[in-house]
Write a protein that holds these residues in place. Structure first.
Motif, mmCIF file in Angstrom:
data_model
loop_
_atom_site.group_PDB
_atom_site.id
_atom_site.type_symbol
_atom_site.label_atom_id
_atom_site.label_comp_id
_atom_site.label_asym_id
_atom_site.label_seq_id
_atom_site.Cartn_x
_atom_site.Cartn_y
_atom_site.Cartn_z
ATOM 1 N N ASN A 539 -7.808 -0.286 0.820
ATOM 2 C CA ASN A 539 -7.976 -1.062 2.055
ATOM 3 C C ASN A 539 -9.292 -1.832 2.048
ATOM 4 O O ASN A 539 -9.338 -3.017 2.424
ATOM 5 N N GLU A 540 -10.381 -1.171 1.646
ATOM 6 C CA GLU A 540 -11.688 -1.827 1.649
ATOM 7 C C GLU A 540 -11.754 -2.923 0.579
ATOM 8 O O GLU A 540 -12.231 -4.033 0.840
ATOM 9 N N ILE A 541 -11.287 -2.621 -0.637
ATOM 10 C CA ILE A 541 -11.369 -3.594 -1.728
ATOM 11 C C ILE A 541 -10.414 -4.752 -1.470
ATOM 12 O O ILE A 541 -10.785 -5.932 -1.599
ATOM 13 N N GLY A 542 -9.169 -4.439 -1.106
ATOM 14 C CA GLY A 542 -8.200 -5.505 -0.851
ATOM 15 C C GLY A 542 -8.606 -6.408 0.288
ATOM 16 O O GLY A 542 -8.453 -7.628 0.223
ATOM 17 N N GLY A 543 -9.169 -5.810 1.357
ATOM 18 C CA GLY A 543 -9.587 -6.617 2.498
ATOM 19 C C GLY A 543 -10.778 -7.499 2.180
ATOM 20 O O GLY A 543 -10.831 -8.660 2.595
ATOM 21 N N HIS A 544 -11.749 -6.978 1.421
ATOM 22 C CA HIS A 544 -12.954 -7.760 1.126
ATOM 23 C C HIS A 544 -12.659 -8.914 0.161
ATOM 24 O O HIS A 544 -13.152 -10.034 0.349
ATOM 25 N N TRP A 545 -11.870 -8.640 -0.887
ATOM 26 C CA TRP A 545 -11.592 -9.698 -1.873
ATOM 27 C C TRP A 545 -10.377 -10.559 -1.498
ATOM 28 O O TRP A 545 -10.017 -11.459 -2.227
ATOM 29 N N GLU A 546 -9.756 -10.246 -0.351
ATOM 30 C CA GLU A 546 -8.681 -11.084 0.212
ATOM 31 C C GLU A 546 -7.575 -11.351 -0.821
ATOM 32 O O GLU A 546 -7.226 -12.500 -1.093
ATOM 33 N N VAL A 547 -7.043 -10.286 -1.384
ATOM 34 C CA VAL A 547 -5.958 -10.427 -2.358
ATOM 35 C C VAL A 547 -4.634 -10.117 -1.684
ATOM 36 O O VAL A 547 -4.582 -9.567 -0.573
ATOM 37 N N SER A 548 -3.544 -10.485 -2.359
ATOM 38 C CA SER A 548 -2.221 -10.210 -1.805
ATOM 39 C C SER A 548 -1.954 -8.719 -1.779
ATOM 40 O O SER A 548 -1.420 -8.191 -0.795
ATOM 41 N N ARG A 549 -2.295 -8.056 -2.879
ATOM 42 C CA ARG A 549 -2.113 -6.606 -2.945
ATOM 43 C C ARG A 549 -3.281 -5.977 -3.682
ATOM 44 O O ARG A 549 -3.818 -6.563 -4.615
ATOM 45 N N CYS A 550 -3.614 -4.784 -3.256
ATOM 46 C CA CYS A 550 -4.550 -3.949 -4.013
ATOM 47 C C CYS A 550 -3.884 -2.587 -4.131
ATOM 48 O O CYS A 550 -3.518 -1.976 -3.121
ATOM 49 N N VAL A 551 -3.723 -2.104 -5.353
ATOM 50 C CA VAL A 551 -2.962 -0.877 -5.595
ATOM 51 C C VAL A 551 -3.793 0.063 -6.459
ATOM 52 O O VAL A 551 -4.424 -0.363 -7.432
ATOM 53 N N ALA A 552 -3.780 1.334 -6.086
ATOM 54 C CA ALA A 552 -4.390 2.382 -6.903
ATOM 55 C C ALA A 552 -3.311 3.377 -7.279
ATOM 56 O O ALA A 552 -2.544 3.816 -6.417
ATOM 57 N N LEU A 553 -3.236 3.729 -8.555
ATOM 58 C CA LEU A 553 -2.225 4.654 -9.042
ATOM 59 C C LEU A 553 -2.896 5.729 -9.875
ATOM 60 O O LEU A 553 -3.720 5.429 -10.735
ATOM 61 N N MET A 554 -2.543 7.002 -9.597
ATOM 62 C CA MET A 554 -3.071 8.138 -10.358
ATOM 63 C C MET A 554 -1.954 8.657 -11.255
ATOM 64 O O MET A 554 -0.855 8.958 -10.782
#
Length: 858
Positions: A539-554
């Motif tokens: 949420n923080e990274i995607g919102g700041h860099w204004e991308v379409s999607r930001c996804v984290a996968l473990m």
């Protein structure tokens, strides 16, 4: 015209009174009495004349008139509150006549403050009159005053019986309940009285609960179920009543009916997990395997969402080890171990299944179990003997396929003694590894080495086939003397596609990005669970860099993803989870140690295998970062944009830093949870024991130094333990402190740690908390326990409210300071603050600042 009554004026009344006095002086008492009666008729408010008239009536042997006048005089004196004169009048009235029950009742009330014994005697006399009159309502009123003065069991029995006769069912039920409570306090049997109370009012939940408990204690399980069931089925029962009903069902062996209640109570309070696991075992003992496995699956899903799957596995191991497990339960266990990558336990469970199926003559299933076990570990001792058992009992082709798994293995036969040694408790190995991992992470290397040496003794050469143990040896800097190191094959690294020419860089944007690193990192470290860390990160990274999607996968390479979180920008719909997983797994499998930049993901050869998924997501530009723990890949972070985009070099540097911080935050969250689970907690209060206080405070101080965050220590004392125990008893004080501990454990933040410091003192470590924030937390805690009281003493309606005195100290956190010195100083300051608070009086809060702390720590 209406008739006008001419009343004599005051002068006329005074003349009559004077005439009566003169007649009395002349010895004409009869005429004087008549004159006084005329005055009293016209002036009924004149109590002086009434007193004289009553005395004259007595002298003239007109006793009935005298009694009437004295009764009127007594009632008037009572109404105006003239207790002294009223008492004298009543005694004269009682000497010459028989007062009514109302007059006796009023006189008894006058006596309550000065002579309780005489008051009770007067009430008893009134009760005798009421019994003759059969006035039960009045008798209840008088008995109410009797039990107030003498609250003994016998008097409450009289109230209860009389209320029952008068048709006052609810009042009778409450009186019988009080009789039962007094009987129990005196060491008697309250059962018969709770039964009477229940007969009077079966709708009262408190009475139903007490009666049900009594029946259950007497072994009358069926009767207890009959009594409790209506309240539970009505859907408005308290947790205590449902718990007793559940206990009754379990005692009666009605496990299927008890299961929904057990689960409902567990959902409301996860600390009731032992009841759920006990029910799983009881269902298994009753050969209700399907129900046992269904409940176990539900518990596994619940614990998995809480991130406590390892603890669930340990519990299931304990359940099955204590009894003869059925084939169905063993199959379920094998699924769990397989899904959790617990290969050793998985293999051992399959071999147990092999023995069970051979015993029942189901050799086809036995062969399947041996085949799966051989696939996991073809070197397991005893495989040759097991294979011989199957010879001639299964299809020849199947037999050859299984035998082919073991043909490369030319091991000599293992003696039973060695075989037993080789299968030594997998659970013990996991526990020792877990403890060593925590000790390494918290810098306690010496203790970690002790655990690893113990592993070498119990499980020689285990690291040769256990990669997790290999990594643990490396992390601790320990090299087993017998172990040979084998270099893993180098992984092929996919090259990133050529990026577009570097765009012009905005210096202000660069500065904003660098500034955001600290802010986002601080938020990541505040999260207490792995899902919360991932959600905050995307949420923080995607919102700041204004991308379409930001996804984290473990995900561990080659296995299924264990967690995934997605952020969607404005006007972007959530992606298909299957498509996102495919793309993210492909990015992780590229095995690049550097950021992966793809200018056109839909034509990039690296993503050719998932091109359909990329198109479905509408992704064009990709910037991905591997998440690595030491040298192991644990996941991937990706920024996906639906339009062409150039990524400045500074963005890649900043995001790589954030990716590293994500891994650190995930480790911190996991280790904090493991420490809490491994630290011994009090079963009833939920507080950590003091034995782990110093170690955990030292670990938190190291974390605070590393993250440059605040740390506070708070001591709360709820009174002098010796004085409270002397006044209320040890059981009452302990029970109250357990309630307070439960309230604290339920309301503290995930990152906070609460300890039982001593009998009436609780210590709380507040991580990432400044002194000002800690003061707000103290007020919150004060509100949380506002309703917690010590039990009421005899004769008191309310118990003693528990107030705390508090000592607060904020640790001095500087990178140049030794964590041991930091901990020592803040502990001393917190204890001094508490002592100062106690000296100022109950309920005070004292904060000792760090004005002199720098000199003490440096």
């Amino acid at each position: 015209m209406p008739e006008i009554t001419n009343r004599p004026n005051r002068a006329e009344l005074d003349r009559r009174a004077e005439r009566a006095e003169k007649l009395l002086q002349k010895g004409k008492a009869g005429e004087a009495l008549e004159e006084y009666l005329l005055v009293l008729r016209d002036d009924p408010e004149n109590d002086t004349v009434r007193q004289l008239t009553a005395d004259l009536c007595l002298s003239q042997n007109r006793t009935p008139d005298a009694v009437k006048l004295l009764g009127e005089l007594f009632e008037r004196q009572v109404n105006v509150g003239d207790a002294t004169r009223a008492s004298l009048t009543y005694k004269k009235l009682a000497r010459h006549g028989s007062p009514t029950w109302e007059q006796k009742f009023s006189f008894g009330q006058l006596l309550e403050g000065s002579n309780k014994k005489l008051a009770v005697g007067t009430y008893e006399s009134a009760l005798s009159d009421l019994a003759k009159l059969e006035n039960k309502k009045g008798a209840l009123q008088v008995l109410g005053r009797v039990v107030t003065l003498e609250p003994v069991q016998a008097n409450f029995v009289r109230v209860a019986e009389l209320s029952s006769e008068a048709g006052e069912s609810k009042a009778a039920a409450q009186a019988f309940k009080r009789v039962a409570q007094l009987a129990a306090a005196g060491g008697g049997d309250p059962g018969q009285w709770y039964e009477r109370a229940y007969q009077e009012d079966s709708s009262d939940e408190e009475i139903t609960l007490a009666y049900g408990k009594s029946l259950l204690g007497q072994g009358q399980v069926g009767a207890a179920i009959f009594v409790l069931a209506p309240q539970v089925n009505a859907g408005k029962s308290s947790p205590q009543l449902r718990e007793i009903y559940c206990e009754a069902l379990l005692t009666a062996g009605r496990y299927a009916e008890a299961e929904p209640l057990v689960w409902q109570l567990f959902e409301q309070n996860p600390k009731r997990m032992p009841q759920v696991t006990a029910l799983i075992g009881q269902l298994a003992d009753a050969e209700q395997d399907e129900a046992a496995i269904s409940l176990a699956r539900k518990l596994g899903q619940f614990q998995g969402k809480r991130g406590e799957r390892r603890q669930f596995l340990a519990v299931m191991q304990e359940i099955t080890s204590a009894r003869q497990a059925s084939p169905e339960m063993l199959e379920f266990l094998s699924e769990l171990y397989n899904a959790s990558n617990r290969e050793a336990d998985y293999c051992q469970t399959l071999l147990k299944l092999f023995d069970v199926y051979c015993g029942t003559g189901d050799f086809a299933k036995a062969a399947e179990c041996l085949d799966r076990a051989g696939e996991v570990d073809p070197y397991e001792s005893g495989h040759t003997k097991r294979l011989e058992i199957l010879r001639g009992k299964i299809d020849e082709n199947k037999f050859k396929a299984i035998a082919a798994r073991f043909t490369p293995v030319s091991k000599p036969a293992i003696t039973p003694e060695h075989e037993q040694e080789a299968t030594l408790g997998a659970a013990t190995l996991q526990d020792l590894m877990l403890q060593a991992e925590i000790l390494v992470q918290y810098g306690m290397r010496n203790k970690a080495v002790e655990r690893l040496q113990r592993i070498q003794e119990l499980f020689p050469r285990e690291e040769e086939r256990n990669e997790e143990l290999q990594r643990l040896y490396l992390a601790a800097g320990v090299k087993p003397s017998h172990a040979g190191s084998v270099a893993p094959p180098a992984a092929a690294t996919a090259s990133a596609s050529a990026s577009a020419p570097a765009p012009a860089v905005d210096p202000m944007a660069e500065m904003r990005n660098v500034t955001r690193v600290a802010e986002i990192t601080r938020k990541l470290y505040h999260q207490g669970t792995a899902p919360a860390v991932l959600t905050t990160a995307v949420n923080e990274i995607g919102g700041h860099w204004e991308v379409s999607r930001c996804v984290a996968l473990m995900r561990t390479p080659g296995s299924a993803p264990t967690a995934m979180q997605e952020f969607c920008g404005k006007e972007v719909q959530e992606g298909n989870p299957a498509a996102i997983k495919a793309v993210m797994c492909a990015l992780q499998d590229m095995a690049s140690e550097e950021p992966i930049q793809l200018a056109d993901a839909q034509t990039a050869p690296e993503l050719q295998g998932v091109r359909k998924a990329v198109a479905e997501l509408g992704t064009t530009a990709v910037l991905a970062f591997p998440l690595t723990n030491d040298e192991d890949s644990v996941g991937v972070l990706a920024l996906l944009h639906n339009k062409p985009r150039d990524w400045p070099h500074t963005d890649a540097v900043v995001l790589k830093t954030l990716a590293d911080q994500m891994v650190i935050a995930l480790n911190n969250a996991g280790l904090r949870r493991l420490v809490k689970n491994l630290s011994v907690t009090e079963e009833k209060s939920g507080l950590l024991k003091r034995g782990s206080y110093l170690d955990l405070l030292l670990a938190e101080s190291k974390r605070a130094v590393q993250n440059a965050s605040a740390l506070c220590v708070l001591l709360l004392q709820f009174g002098r333990s010796a004085a409270l125990i002397k006044e209320y008893g040890e059981a009452a004080v302990e029970g109250t402190m357990e309630k307070i501990g439960q309230q604290f454990a339920a309301n503290l933040r995930t990152n906070d740690l609460a300890f039982r410091y001593d009998t009436t003192t609780i210590a709380i470590i507040l991580g990432d908390t400044t002194e000002k924030e800690a003061m707000m937390a103290i007020e919150k805690l004060r509100k949380i326990i506002a309703g917690v009281c010590l039990p009421a003493k005899e004769g008191s309606e309310e118990g003693h409210a528990m107030e705390f005195s508090a000592g607060l100290a904020e640790a001095v956190i500087k990178e140049s300071y030794d964590p041991v010195d930091i901990v020592t100083e803040v502990i001393n300051r917190a204890e001094h603050a508490l002592a100062t608070s106690l000296a100022h009086g109950s309920g005070k809060v004292v904060v000792l600042g760090a004005a002199l702390a720098a000199g003490a720590v440096a």
